[in-house]
Design a protein around this motif. Structure first.
Motif, PDB file in Angstrom:
ATOM      1  N   UNK A 252       0.625  -1.513  -0.152  1.00  0.00           N
ATOM      2  CA  UNK A 252       0.207  -0.194  -0.012  1.00  0.00           C
ATOM      3  C   UNK A 252       1.101   1.301   0.024  1.00  0.00           C
ATOM      4  N   UNK A 253       2.028   1.155   0.218  1.00  0.00           N
ATOM      5  CA  UNK A 253       2.857   2.794   0.137  1.00  0.00           C
ATOM      6  C   UNK A 253       3.088   2.874  -1.362  1.00  0.00           C
ATOM      7  N   UNK A 254       2.621   1.731  -2.479  1.00  0.00           N
ATOM      8  CA  UNK A 254       2.925   2.327  -3.703  1.00  0.00           C
ATOM      9  C   UNK A 254       2.421   3.679  -4.243  1.00  0.00           C
ATOM     10  N   UNK A 255       2.555   4.497  -4.562  1.00  0.00           N
ATOM     11  CA  UNK A 255       2.055   5.374  -5.185  1.00  0.00           C
ATOM     12  C   UNK A 255       1.743   5.253  -6.941  1.00  0.00           C
ATOM     13  N   UNK A 256       0.767   5.338  -7.495  1.00  0.00           N
ATOM     14  CA  UNK A 256       0.266   5.081  -8.554  1.00  0.00           C
ATOM     15  C   UNK A 256      -0.315   6.313  -9.385  1.00  0.00           C
ATOM     16  N   UNK A 257       0.622   6.535 -10.638  1.00  0.00           N
ATOM     17  CA  UNK A 257      -0.453   7.484 -11.912  1.00  0.00           C
ATOM     18  C   UNK A 257      -0.693   6.794 -13.325  1.00  0.00           C
ATOM     19  N   UNK A 258      -1.351   6.835 -13.391  1.00  0.00           N
ATOM     20  CA  UNK A 258      -2.313   6.316 -14.371  1.00  0.00           C
ATOM     21  C   UNK A 258      -2.243   7.334 -15.504  1.00  0.00           C
ATOM     22  N   UNK A 259      -2.399   7.599 -17.035  1.00  0.00           N
ATOM     23  CA  UNK A 259      -2.397   8.498 -18.270  1.00  0.00           C
ATOM     24  C   UNK A 259      -2.475   8.024 -19.654  1.00  0.00           C
ATOM     25  N   UNK A 260      -2.885   8.495 -20.209  1.00  0.00           N
ATOM     26  CA  UNK A 260      -3.238   8.520 -22.082  1.00  0.00           C
ATOM     27  C   UNK A 260      -1.823   7.500 -21.789  1.00  0.00           C
ATOM     28  N   UNK A 261      -0.943   5.991 -22.653  1.00  0.00           N
ATOM     29  CA  UNK A 261       0.256   6.411 -23.907  1.00  0.00           C
ATOM     30  C   UNK A 261       0.467   7.021 -24.404  1.00  0.00           C
ATOM     31  N   UNK A 262       1.351   7.480 -25.198  1.00  0.00           N
ATOM     32  CA  UNK A 262       1.442   7.620 -26.311  1.00  0.00           C
ATOM     33  C   UNK A 262       2.073   7.874 -27.232  1.00  0.00           C
TER      34      UNK A 262
END
Length: 291
Positions: A252-262
């Protein structure tokens, strides 16, 4: 022409079609490159082919005009990771069951090959989702065609997913998990959790909660130009993170971000194929037992 081929196990009823495909490729003097595991399966299944060249999925395909995916949609998702940013066009041959992405029926394989040689095809470009995390979760393949999911482990209770949109707090989802889906993935896991169906060229992502504790929480559509980020609380101290068919247990210490791939996945489209026809066919829209 050079064609890479990847697949999974198939039933005996499909073997004649696969054999006919290799015979047609040999007749047309196509250079064939087969994924190593699939080559082993073809040999054990008694499928004859002339190709001596193989590639390892972890290394990917670096040089081909097309890649054939023989299986269902899951096999095609594998093929997407095999080509990655090289964006080699993918031909989905449906030897699976549903086939929203893999749309070429086995009896049409020879017609499909003929269409490729004659240039009678289109390219359907599909948005991919990209995941960045600390620590790194998905290594050299941080992208997927369908969706990214955060879910509780089988032994844990409900989790809390604190979600942010372009750095602004969005919501804390008390649920079994959360799905971030592309338009291509809108007919997959997200749909089964009540998410909407999006046309493939829609410039959006879908946030779909999985079994939310608050019943007034509903799926949400956001622009695919935004960045989503997440922090997770779990009594077990961990959760599952999945990108298409690849899943890992994460602290749970992980930090995650998500976006459109280029870059995008390029799917080969033949003849009169279109998404609306596929929807009606696969979801039985308009079907009535009384007719």
């Amino acid at each position: 022409m050079k064609i890479a081929i990847h697949g999974r196990n198939f039933p005996e009823s499909a073997r004649p079609y696969v054999q006919a495909m290799f015979e047609e490729l040999t007749k047309r003097r196509v250079d064939v490159l087969i994924s190593a595991d699939y080559r082993d399966f073809l040999d054990s299944a008694g499928v004859e082919h002339d190709s001596q060249a193989t590639y390892r999925p972890e290394d990917g395909v670096t040089d081909a005009d097309f890649i054939f995916s023989l299986g269902g949609d899951g096999t095609l998702l594998d093929a997407v990771t095999h080509v990655g940013s090289r964006q080699i066009p993918i031909v989905g041959i449906n030897i699976g069951r549903l086939g929203f992405l893999a749309t070429v029926a086995p009896p049409s394989i020879r017609l499909m090959i003929d269409a490729l040689f004659n240039g009678q095809y289109g390219i359907d470009e599909r948005t991919l989702v990209s995941v960045k995390s600390t620590p790194d979760i998905f290594g050299p393949l941080p992208f997927g065609l369908n969706d990214f999911t955060i879910t509780r482990t089988q032994t844990s209770s409900m989790i809390t997913v604190h979600s942010y949109l372009d750095g602004e707090f969005l919501n804390s989802y008390w649920a079994d998990g959360l799905i971030i889906s592309t338009p291509s993935g809108s007919t997959g896991y997200s749909l089964s959790c009540g998410g909407p169906v999006l046309l493939p060229q829609t410039n959006n992502l879908i946030i779909t909660p999985i079994s939310p504790h608050n019943l007034n929480v509903r799926p949400m559509i956001v622009m695919d130009t935004c960045q989503l980020s997440f922090e997770v609380e779990s009594r077990s101290g961990n959760f599952l993170a999945a990108l298409d068919s690849r899943s890992y247990t994460v602290d749970v210490s992980a930090r995650i971000s998500v976006q459109k791939e280029n870059f995008k996945a390029r799917l080969v489209k033949l003849g009169d194929e279109n998404f609306l026809n596929t929807l009606r066919s696969k979801l039985n829209w308009g079907w009535d037992i009384r007719n």
